[in-house]
Design an enzyme around this catalytic site. Structure first.
Site, mmCIF file in Angstrom:
data_model
loop_
_atom_site.group_PDB
_atom_site.id
_atom_site.type_symbol
_atom_site.label_atom_id
_atom_site.label_comp_id
_atom_site.label_asym_id
_atom_site.label_seq_id
_atom_site.Cartn_x
_atom_site.Cartn_y
_atom_site.Cartn_z
ATOM 1 N N HIS A 18 1.868 4.614 -2.816
ATOM 2 C CA HIS A 18 2.044 6.053 -2.605
ATOM 3 C C HIS A 18 3.444 6.480 -3.046
ATOM 4 O O HIS A 18 3.625 7.506 -3.708
ATOM 5 C CB HIS A 18 1.892 6.393 -1.122
ATOM 6 N N GLU A 62 -4.697 7.857 -2.894
ATOM 7 C CA GLU A 62 -5.171 6.591 -2.347
ATOM 8 C C GLU A 62 -5.568 5.613 -3.442
ATOM 9 O O GLU A 62 -5.534 4.402 -3.240
ATOM 10 C CB GLU A 62 -6.342 6.830 -1.392
ATOM 11 N N HIS A 72 0.831 -1.213 0.000
ATOM 12 C CA HIS A 72 0.000 0.000 0.000
ATOM 13 C C HIS A 72 0.858 1.252 0.000
ATOM 14 O O HIS A 72 0.698 2.138 -0.865
ATOM 15 C CB HIS A 72 -0.900 -0.023 1.237
ATOM 16 N N GLU A 73 1.782 1.344 0.943
ATOM 17 C CA GLU A 73 2.610 2.541 1.045
ATOM 18 C C GLU A 73 3.544 2.683 -0.158
ATOM 19 O O GLU A 73 3.842 3.792 -0.592
ATOM 20 C CB GLU A 73 3.419 2.530 2.342
#
Length: 503
Positions: free
Chosen positions: A271, A297, A267-268
């Site tokens: 980003h 997101e 997830h990170e």
């Protein structure tokens, strides 16, 4: 005339670099505060952040900024970058001018202290430690929203910071449709009785092996932690950027289950890839960041769920899981795939399954909207939180740590941020629909480990533009349509009906 324009543009970029330098410096200090800082340093560190934020405030509200806005606003046929820069600095100038410098500086300091109080409160599972600090952050945000002004709902003024153009009226509609679709599918899953086995995820998973697996995957995805980033530990995983050549992520390891750290890294890294891909030529424009938190997101949740929980993804990476954790050699790929897509209402947002995740966001959206509008008090928050979890998900927290204290966002005043996560799901599914039409063999490429084809599409269509375009402009530019919930709802139904053998 052309010479004057070019000279003024160069002058503007040099001036705006001062703001970028300050922003990077503050981000670095905040990163260190979470990752490395000794506890006794919090108050002095907060004073440093307060001073730097004051300097940033001075530059962003200076007469010089006003002169640049006036000069370029009168020019026709501006290129997209210059136009985007002027719109951004004009909006920020107007917004910041409406907040007294004293209030702004005190708010930054209070936010830093509040974040430290939240961390202590979470460790001790005691909301009362955090309560007075949260009350300050809510009061500041109410005051700021009133300074900025709003048409119908005070919360709209805060939403606009993270997702320009979105209103509570629109979110009530979109989230209502999304909630109904999720609840309907969730009920079908409960009735199916075809629950995957997930017992094999319990065990002993050493941190060093988790780290090796996660780094292998995120580097293959395209996140450069070797020369342009880092992977560290923090209570709450996050990503921070000091320019596209230094983008850092954090995670939190649980040695009894490797999934939380692995998927938080994916997830990170989503980003991080976005930030690392932003074009170099956006330096000195204030456009070198994501188009909005919702678009940001969309990238993290796209990688975490749409790619990271896809069977083709694990056709390539599953041998790495078996290598690090030999117990999985007796677990089939199909069982593993169904296991990582197990659906069950849970208490912790960051550990929620892909289907029910948006319900966690809707709960937070409704609570913070009520807080900002004064419909509930901070003191009532734990009870309100617990009741909504009981109503929406059929479960109730046993303590503050797994309830109202689980997220860091409110501690620094990030009200209006949470809806971005659910909006990201919608953007991501719509981007996927377009990507599949552009890359017909996308899933075959994923199964071969060719994640570069995905990375390149995202970079060329989304990442490199930073925030030149608004979310509305970007979604239209990429997909030719306005934002729609139908693609995400369709994606969820197709995926989970197959997993749970629902007709």
């Amino acid at each position: 005339m052309v010479k004057e324009f070019q000279e003024k543009l160069i002058e503007l970029k040099e001036y705006l670099k001062k703001l970028e330098y300050l922003k990077s410096a503050m981000a670095l200090i905040q990163w260190d505060s979470v990752v490395n800082m000794p506890a006794k340093a919090i108050h002095y560190r907060s004073e440093i952040l307060g001073y730097l934020s004051g300097e940033s405030y001075n530059i962003s509200t200076s007469n010089k900024i006003k002169e640049y806005v006036d000069f370029f606003s009168n020019k026709r046929d501006l290129d997209d970058i210059t136009k985007g820069t002027i719109e951004k600095i004009s909006k920020e100038y107007d917004r910041n001018k409406k907040i007294p410098k004293k209030d702004y500086t005190e708010y930054i300091i209070a936010g830093s202290i509040s974040s430290a109080a939240w961390d202590e409160a979470k460790r001790k599972s005691d909301f009362k430690i955090f309560q007075p600090h949260l009350e300050k952050m809510v009061n500041y945000n109410q005051k700021f929203a009133d300074y900025w002004g709003f048409k119908k709902n005070r919360y709209d003024a805060l939403l606009d910071i993270y997702e320009p153009g979105i209103t509570t009226e629109k979110l009530d509609e979109v989230f209502g449709n999304l909630r109904d679709a999720i609840v309907e599918l969730l009920n079908k899953i409960k009735k199916s009785g075809n629950n995957p086995d997930i017992q094999f995820f319990n065990g002993n998973f050493p941190k060093d092996k988790q780290e090796k697996l996660a780094k292998r995957i995120i580097y293959k995805m395209g996140y450069d932690y070797k020369e342009a980033g880092r992977v560290d530990e923090s209570t709450h995983p996050f990503t921070t950027s000091f320019g596209n050549k230094d983008v850092r992520i954090t995670t939190n390891y649980d040695e009894s289950d490797f999934r939380p750290a692995l998927f938080s890294c994916i997830h990170e890294a989503g980003h991080g890839i976005y930030e690392q891909d932003i074009s170099d030529n956006l330096q000195g424009t204030l456009l070198g960041e994501g188009a909005s938190m919702g678009i940001h997101e969309s990238q993290s949740r796209f990688y975490e769920n749409i790619i990271g929980r896809n069977k083709n993804f694990w056709k390539f990476f599953y041998p790495d899981v078996v290598e690090q954790f030999p117990k999985f050699k007796d677990i089939s790929l199909e069982d593993f795939y169904r296991g990582i897509n197990y659906v069950e209402p849970s208490l912790i947002r960051t550990e929620a399954d892909e289907l029910t995740y948006s319900l966690h966001i809707i709960i937070r959206y409704e609570i913070e909207k009520a807080l900002i509008n004064g419909d509930i008090s901070v003191e009532e928050l734990p009870n309100v939180w617990n009741k909504k979890y009981k109503e929406y998900l059929g479960i109730e927290p046993k303590n503050d740590r797994e309830g109202v204290l689980q997220d860091i966002h409110w501690s620094d005043g990030s009200f209006g941020y949470f809806p971005s996560y659910a909006l990201g799901n919608l953007y991501g599914a719509q981007f996927l629909n377009k990507m599949k039409s552009d890359i017909s063999n996308i899933y075959q490429e994923i199964a071969k480990g060719n994640l570069n084809v995905i990375h390149k599409w995202l970079k060329d269509n989304i990442h490199k533009y930073g925030c030149i375009y608004t979310p509305t402009e970007l979604i239209n530019k990429v997909t030719g349509e306005e934002l729609s919930s139908k693609y995400f709802i369709q994606y969820l139904n197709e995926k989970f009906k197959k997993i749970y053998n629902i007709k």
